[in-house]
Design a protein around this motif. Structure first.
Motif, PDB file in Angstrom:
ATOM      1  N   ASP A  93       0.869  -1.168   0.000  1.00 28.80           N
ATOM      2  CA  ASP A  93       0.000   0.000   0.000  1.00 28.80           C
ATOM      3  C   ASP A  93       0.911   1.225   0.000  1.00 28.80           C
ATOM      4  N   VAL A  94       0.934   1.942  -1.121  1.00 37.04           N
ATOM      5  CA  VAL A  94       1.803   3.108  -1.265  1.00 37.04           C
ATOM      6  C   VAL A  94       0.925   4.347  -1.387  1.00 37.04           C
ATOM      7  N   VAL A  95       1.054   5.248  -0.422  1.00 37.92           N
ATOM      8  CA  VAL A  95       0.224   6.441  -0.363  1.00 37.92           C
ATOM      9  C   VAL A  95       1.066   7.660  -0.756  1.00 37.92           C
ATOM     10  N   PHE A  96       0.632   8.323  -1.815  1.00 39.42           N
ATOM     11  CA  PHE A  96       1.286   9.553  -2.279  1.00 39.42           C
ATOM     12  C   PHE A  96       0.600  10.724  -1.597  1.00 39.42           C
ATOM     13  N   LEU A  97       1.339  11.434  -0.759  1.00 43.19           N
ATOM     14  CA  LEU A  97       0.836  12.645  -0.126  1.00 43.19           C
ATOM     15  C   LEU A  97       1.151  13.807  -1.067  1.00 43.19           C
ATOM     16  N   ARG A  98       0.132  14.224  -1.809  1.00 44.33           N
ATOM     17  CA  ARG A  98       0.323  15.275  -2.813  1.00 44.33           C
ATOM     18  C   ARG A  98       0.293  16.645  -2.127  1.00 44.33           C
ATOM     19  N   VAL A  99       1.239  17.486  -2.491  1.00 47.37           N
ATOM     20  CA  VAL A  99       1.298  18.853  -1.965  1.00 47.37           C
ATOM     21  C   VAL A  99       1.588  19.791  -3.126  1.00 47.37           C
ATOM     22  N   GLY A 100       0.927  20.931  -3.125  1.00 47.60           N
ATOM     23  CA  GLY A 100       1.162  21.935  -4.151  1.00 47.60           C
ATOM     24  C   GLY A 100       2.349  22.813  -3.792  1.00 47.60           C
ATOM     25  N   LEU A 101       2.758  23.620  -4.742  1.00 51.04           N
ATOM     26  CA  LEU A 101       3.946  24.456  -4.575  1.00 51.04           C
ATOM     27  C   LEU A 101       3.816  25.396  -3.379  1.00 51.04           C
ATOM     28  N   THR A 133       6.367  14.361  -9.548  1.00 55.11           N
ATOM     29  CA  THR A 133       4.947  14.018  -9.382  1.00 55.11           C
ATOM     30  C   THR A 133       4.515  12.845 -10.257  1.00 55.11           C
ATOM     31  N   PRO A 134       4.886  12.805 -11.545  1.00 51.24           N
ATOM     32  CA  PRO A 134       4.480  11.637 -12.351  1.00 51.24           C
ATOM     33  C   PRO A 134       5.039  10.314 -11.809  1.00 51.24           C
ATOM     34  N   VAL A 135       6.220  10.357 -11.210  1.00 49.98           N
ATOM     35  CA  VAL A 135       6.807   9.137 -10.643  1.00 49.98           C
ATOM     36  C   VAL A 135       6.027   8.720  -9.399  1.00 49.98           C
ATOM     37  N   TYR A 136       5.734   9.693  -8.521  1.00 50.38           N
ATOM     38  CA  TYR A 136       4.922   9.375  -7.338  1.00 50.38           C
ATOM     39  C   TYR A 136       3.599   8.752  -7.761  1.00 50.38           C
ATOM     40  N   GLU A 137       2.936   9.370  -8.738  1.00 51.38           N
ATOM     41  CA  GLU A 137       1.635   8.872  -9.199  1.00 51.38           C
ATOM     42  C   GLU A 137       1.740   7.464  -9.767  1.00 51.38           C
ATOM     43  N   SER A 138       2.854   7.158 -10.418  1.00 52.48           N
ATOM     44  CA  SER A 138       3.008   5.848 -11.065  1.00 52.48           C
ATOM     45  C   SER A 138       3.142   4.706 -10.063  1.00 52.48           C
ATOM     46  N   VAL A 139       3.633   4.970  -8.864  1.00 54.66           N
ATOM     47  CA  VAL A 139       3.809   3.893  -7.876  1.00 54.66           C
ATOM     48  C   VAL A 139       2.740   3.900  -6.790  1.00 54.66           C
ATOM     49  N   ALA A 140       1.958   4.971  -6.697  1.00 53.09           N
ATOM     50  CA  ALA A 140       0.966   5.091  -5.630  1.00 53.09           C
ATOM     51  C   ALA A 140      -0.242   4.199  -5.864  1.00 53.09           C
ATOM     52  N   THR A 141      -0.721   3.612  -4.780  1.00 51.53           N
ATOM     53  CA  THR A 141      -1.991   2.889  -4.826  1.00 51.53           C
ATOM     54  C   THR A 141      -3.111   3.771  -4.276  1.00 51.53           C
ATOM     55  N   LEU A 142      -2.726   4.889  -3.644  1.00 52.07           N
ATOM     56  CA  LEU A 142      -3.678   5.853  -3.093  1.00 52.07           C
ATOM     57  C   LEU A 142      -3.020   7.229  -3.125  1.00 52.07           C
ATOM     58  N   VAL A 143      -3.781   8.247  -3.541  1.00 55.48           N
ATOM     59  CA  VAL A 143      -3.286   9.624  -3.553  1.00 55.48           C
ATOM     60  C   VAL A 143      -4.149  10.432  -2.590  1.00 55.48           C
ATOM     61  N   VAL A 144      -3.508  11.149  -1.675  1.00 52.03           N
ATOM     62  CA  VAL A 144      -4.222  11.977  -0.707  1.00 52.03           C
ATOM     63  C   VAL A 144      -3.701  13.409  -0.828  1.00 52.03           C
ATOM     64  N   GLU A 145      -4.622  14.341  -1.010  1.00 48.75           N
ATOM     65  CA  GLU A 145      -4.267  15.759  -1.109  1.00 48.75           C
ATOM     66  C   GLU A 145      -3.978  16.304   0.285  1.00 48.75           C
ATOM     67  N   THR A 146      -2.923  17.098   0.419  1.00 45.09           N
ATOM     68  CA  THR A 146      -2.560  17.647   1.730  1.00 45.09           C
ATOM     69  C   THR A 146      -2.706  19.165   1.810  1.00 45.09           C
ATOM     70  N   ASP A 147      -2.871  19.833   0.678  1.00 45.19           N
ATOM     71  CA  ASP A 147      -2.923  21.301   0.681  1.00 45.19           C
ATOM     72  C   ASP A 147      -4.039  21.828   1.574  1.00 45.19           C
ATOM     73  N   GLY A 148      -3.680  22.782   2.431  1.00 40.56           N
ATOM     74  CA  GLY A 148      -4.654  23.452   3.275  1.00 40.56           C
ATOM     75  C   GLY A 148      -5.271  22.568   4.340  1.00 40.56           C
ATOM     76  N   ARG A 149      -4.655  21.446   4.622  1.00 40.57           N
ATOM     77  CA  ARG A 149      -5.213  20.493   5.587  1.00 40.57           C
ATOM     78  C   ARG A 149      -4.244  20.256   6.733  1.00 40.57           C
ATOM     79  N   GLU A 150      -4.801  19.983   7.887  1.00 45.24           N
ATOM     80  CA  GLU A 150      -3.994  19.610   9.045  1.00 45.24           C
ATOM     81  C   GLU A 150      -3.532  18.162   8.894  1.00 45.24           C
ATOM     82  N   ALA A 151      -2.393  17.850   9.495  1.00 51.39           N
ATOM     83  CA  ALA A 151      -1.840  16.498   9.409  1.00 51.39           C
ATOM     84  C   ALA A 151      -2.821  15.449   9.929  1.00 51.39           C
ATOM     85  N   ALA A 152      -3.558  15.770  10.992  1.00 50.54           N
ATOM     86  CA  ALA A 152      -4.508  14.806  11.562  1.00 50.54           C
ATOM     87  C   ALA A 152      -5.613  14.466  10.567  1.00 50.54           C
TER      88      ALA A 152
END
Length: 166
Positions: A93-101, A133-152
């Motif tokens: 299970d590989v989770v890509f934590l996506r973050v914007g610039l 980003t394309p490499v992260y996306e290629s191996v991820a089984t789940l992508v979660v957006e992190t922008d504007g969100r608390e870690a919890a």
């Protein structure tokens, strides 16, 4: 095992600790493993031996962690650039934590301890995001957006999404 990937500033270690806590598991961070094995900080390894030497140490740390750890694993931002590491991640299970610039720059700050950010921090982060980003996306089984969100909040989404797939 849950593996967290993403660029610097995505929250891999912070979110990973919270995910591990929620699951009653341990967190392992391959950047910390490399530093413990080498007996010095990653920035020093880059300066003294270069990026290629660091990536070799990182690849070995990831292989060791995948073979021996059964909790949550946070990988260094560039670990997935290595084809061998990408192969090792297959079946996990590989989770890509996506973050914007904008959020990445805020979280990383001036990046003084980050060797890949020497010079124009914002420009370097943008280049790294564009490249990786394309490499992260290629191996991820789940992508979660992190922008504007608390870690919890991000950790809760990771746990819920993986539980729903189980």
């Amino acid at each position: 095992m849950i593996v967290l990937i993403g660029p610097m500033g995505s929250g891999k270690t912070t979110v990973g600790g919270l995910v591990a806590e929620r699951l009653g598991a341990a967190l392992r961070d391959t950047d910390h493993d490399v530093e413990a094995t080498a007996g010095r900080e990653i920035a020093e390894i880059f300066v003294d031996e270069g990026e290629a030497a660091f990536r070799a140490m990182e690849r070995a740390a990831v292989a060791e962690a995948l073979a021996t750890h059964d909790g949550v694993l946070a990988l260094g931002g560039g670990a997935v650039l290595d084809p061998g590491t990408r192969d090792l991640l297959a079946g996990h299970d590989v989770v890509f934590l996506r973050v914007g610039l904008s959020d990445a720059v805020k979280r990383v700050g001036l990046g003084t301890s980050r060797p890949l950010l020497l010079g124009n921090v914002r420009g370097r982060i943008k280049a790294l995001l564009d490249e990786r980003t394309p490499v992260y996306e290629s191996v991820a089984t789940l992508v979660v957006e992190t922008d504007g969100r608390e870690a919890a909040e991000v950790a809760d989404e990771v746990v819920s999404a993986l539980a729903a797939r189980a």
